[in-house]
Write a protein that holds these residues in place. Structure first.
Motif, PDB file in Angstrom:
ATOM      1  N   SER A  64       0.833  -1.206   0.000  1.00  0.00           N
ATOM      2  CA  SER A  64       0.000   0.000   0.000  1.00  0.00           C
ATOM      3  C   SER A  64       0.868   1.257   0.000  1.00  0.00           C
ATOM      4  O   SER A  64       1.574   1.524  -0.971  1.00  0.00           O
ATOM      5  CB  SER A  64      -0.970  -0.031   1.185  1.00  0.00           C
ATOM      6  N   ALA A  98      -9.909  -6.113   0.674  1.00  0.00           N
ATOM      7  CA  ALA A  98      -8.971  -5.015   0.446  1.00  0.00           C
ATOM      8  C   ALA A  98      -7.523  -5.473   0.445  1.00  0.00           C
ATOM      9  O   ALA A  98      -6.687  -4.875  -0.228  1.00  0.00           O
ATOM     10  CB  ALA A  98      -9.162  -3.941   1.514  1.00  0.00           C
ATOM     11  N   ASN A  99      -7.207  -6.516   1.211  1.00  0.00           N
ATOM     12  CA  ASN A  99      -5.832  -7.014   1.306  1.00  0.00           C
ATOM     13  C   ASN A  99      -5.812  -8.526   1.152  1.00  0.00           C
ATOM     14  O   ASN A  99      -6.503  -9.235   1.898  1.00  0.00           O
ATOM     15  CB  ASN A  99      -5.211  -6.696   2.684  1.00  0.00           C
ATOM     16  N   SER A 157     -12.964  -4.481   3.569  1.00  0.00           N
ATOM     17  CA  SER A 157     -13.126  -3.036   3.706  1.00  0.00           C
ATOM     18  C   SER A 157     -14.491  -2.653   3.157  1.00  0.00           C
ATOM     19  O   SER A 157     -14.949  -3.206   2.168  1.00  0.00           O
ATOM     20  CB  SER A 157     -12.023  -2.325   2.922  1.00  0.00           C
ATOM     21  N   HIS A 215      -8.727   1.173   0.246  1.00  0.00           N
ATOM     22  CA  HIS A 215      -8.706   0.202  -0.845  1.00  0.00           C
ATOM     23  C   HIS A 215     -10.114  -0.291  -1.187  1.00  0.00           C
ATOM     24  O   HIS A 215     -10.340  -1.468  -1.439  1.00  0.00           O
ATOM     25  CB  HIS A 215      -7.764  -0.963  -0.515  1.00  0.00           C
ATOM     26  N   SER A 216     -11.035   0.670  -1.184  1.00  0.00           N
ATOM     27  CA  SER A 216     -12.401   0.391  -1.618  1.00  0.00           C
ATOM     28  C   SER A 216     -12.960   1.631  -2.311  1.00  0.00           C
ATOM     29  O   SER A 216     -12.379   2.712  -2.232  1.00  0.00           O
ATOM     30  CB  SER A 216     -13.292   0.026  -0.422  1.00  0.00           C
ATOM     31  N   ASN A 248       1.101  -3.864  -6.593  1.00  0.00           N
ATOM     32  CA  ASN A 248      -0.066  -4.592  -6.106  1.00  0.00           C
ATOM     33  C   ASN A 248      -1.240  -4.495  -7.073  1.00  0.00           C
ATOM     34  O   ASN A 248      -2.190  -5.266  -6.978  1.00  0.00           O
ATOM     35  CB  ASN A 248      -0.504  -4.026  -4.749  1.00  0.00           C
ATOM     36  N   GLN A 307      -3.863   2.310  -6.961  1.00  0.00           N
ATOM     37  CA  GLN A 307      -3.751   1.454  -5.779  1.00  0.00           C
ATOM     38  C   GLN A 307      -4.484   1.987  -4.558  1.00  0.00           C
ATOM     39  O   GLN A 307      -4.726   1.257  -3.605  1.00  0.00           O
ATOM     40  CB  GLN A 307      -2.286   1.167  -5.450  1.00  0.00           C
ATOM     41  N   PRO A 361      -7.420  -3.400  -4.436  1.00  0.00           N
ATOM     42  CA  PRO A 361      -6.952  -4.243  -3.338  1.00  0.00           C
ATOM     43  C   PRO A 361      -5.434  -4.399  -3.329  1.00  0.00           C
ATOM     44  O   PRO A 361      -4.784  -4.305  -4.377  1.00  0.00           O
ATOM     45  CB  PRO A 361      -7.630  -5.594  -3.610  1.00  0.00           C
ATOM     46  N   VAL A 362      -4.882  -4.619  -2.153  1.00  0.00           N
ATOM     47  CA  VAL A 362      -3.448  -4.877  -1.998  1.00  0.00           C
ATOM     48  C   VAL A 362      -3.230  -6.382  -2.174  1.00  0.00           C
ATOM     49  O   VAL A 362      -3.563  -7.166  -1.286  1.00  0.00           O
ATOM     50  CB  VAL A 362      -2.940  -4.423  -0.616  1.00  0.00           C
TER      51      VAL A 362
END
Length: 311
Positions: free
Chosen positions: A93, A160-161, A171, A202-203, A232, A251, A255-256
């Motif tokens: 991230s 998200a990850n 997320s 990340h959304s 990512n 990014q 998502p990561v």
């Protein structure tokens, strides 16, 4: 003689009080070119906040992001001083901005301008579009994706990850994250933990930051990277400045895909060692979970750097 090295840079959550103080006290050039230069650029004492400030303030997105970036790059300066390079850079991230700076895509201060704005915008987004994040451990990706899909008609909820095969982060809107947490636990997740953030990073909930972030990134003249970054966003080796600029923008809401990044690097480079540069050791732990035989080290202090050099 060390073989191919990959530099890794951490993201938000790795901050801690006292980080970077040993470098500040030991090296005049690092003190002047990183800590004092950052204070001058930002107009407030970020260095003092890192060393002896209020812990809650340091945790806030607006300050945590530039603080982690600053300390990561101050540590990276040790590697440059001893002419220790790498074959590729990766970041989690926020860490992708440190990675780009390490690869000479922009200068430390240029990157700091972007990171400070990113942190400010994300902090603002938290206040205008509140959301939350939760870690889901011990549940298969497909199962969690189905859970998120179930609630997607009600609003924003997403993975998200992708930190590992069963170490995921969701997320989205508060009530949907709460529902997904309950369903994940009922489906057999080993651990379900609400993360101490007040935003749905990340959304699409923070998509409103994109225009301002784009303007900031485009205001910096990015250079072609001297070593590639595996982003990512596209899970590919990138050096082209236009592509780098785009992934740094995308990014924020994408998502990561950390697991995918690490596996890509492992597959395409005969990596001798993964070196985590920056506060904390989260990334080192994640790499070891993906491959117990991987050689990994985290360098978050002068003492650790000196010990690593001797090996």
């Amino acid at each position: 003689m060390k073989g191919p090295i990959v530099f890794m840079f951490p993201g938000q959550g790795s901050q801690r009080l006292g980080m970077g103080k040993d470098l500040f006290e030991s090296f005049a050039y690092i003190r002047q070119n990183f800590f004092e230069a950052a204070d001058d650029l930002l107009g407030y004492k970020l260095s003092e906040l890192c060393f002896s400030g209020d812990e809650q303030q340091l945790k806030s997105t607006q300050y945590a992001q530039p603080a982690i970036y600053m300390v990561s790059m101050a540590l990276h300066a040790l590697f440059e001083e001893y002419e220790i390079g790498c074959s590729a850079v990766i970041g989690h991230s926020l860490g992708e901005f440190s990675a780009v700076a390490a690869a000479k895509g922009f200068t430390f201060l240029e990157g700091l301008q972007i990171v400070a704005e990113r942190g400010r915008l994300m902090q603002q987004a938290q206040q205008t579009h509140s959301g939350s994040m939760a870690a889901i451990m011990g549940l298969e990706v497909m199962e969690l994706e189905e859970i998120c899909k179930t609630y997607r008609e009600e609003g924003v909820i997403t993975i998200a990850n992708y930190n590992g095969p069963s170490q995921l982060v969701i997320s989205g809107e508060d009530h949907l994250v709460e529902k997904a947490m309950l369903e994940a636990a009922a489906a057999g997740a080993e651990r379900v933990v609400k993360l101490p953030v007040s935003g749905a990073f990340h959304s699409q909930l923070i998509a409103n930051i994109i225009p301002s972030l784009k303007k900031k990134i485009e205001g910096i003249q990015l250079q072609e990277l001297q070593v590639p970054i595996v982003s990512n966003v596209n899970i590919d080796f990138v050096t082209d400045q236009k592509q780098v600029s785009q992934v740094l923008l995308d990014q924020a809401i994408a998502p990561v895909k950390w697991e995918h990044v690490v596996r890509k690097v492992m597959r395409d480079i005969q990596v001798d060692e993964f070196v985590e540069i920056g506060p904390g050791r989260v990334l080192s732990g994640l790499v070891r979970q993906l491959d117990t035989s991987a050689k990994v080290v985290n360098i978050d202090s002068l003492k650790k750097f000196e010990a690593w050099q001797k090996n």
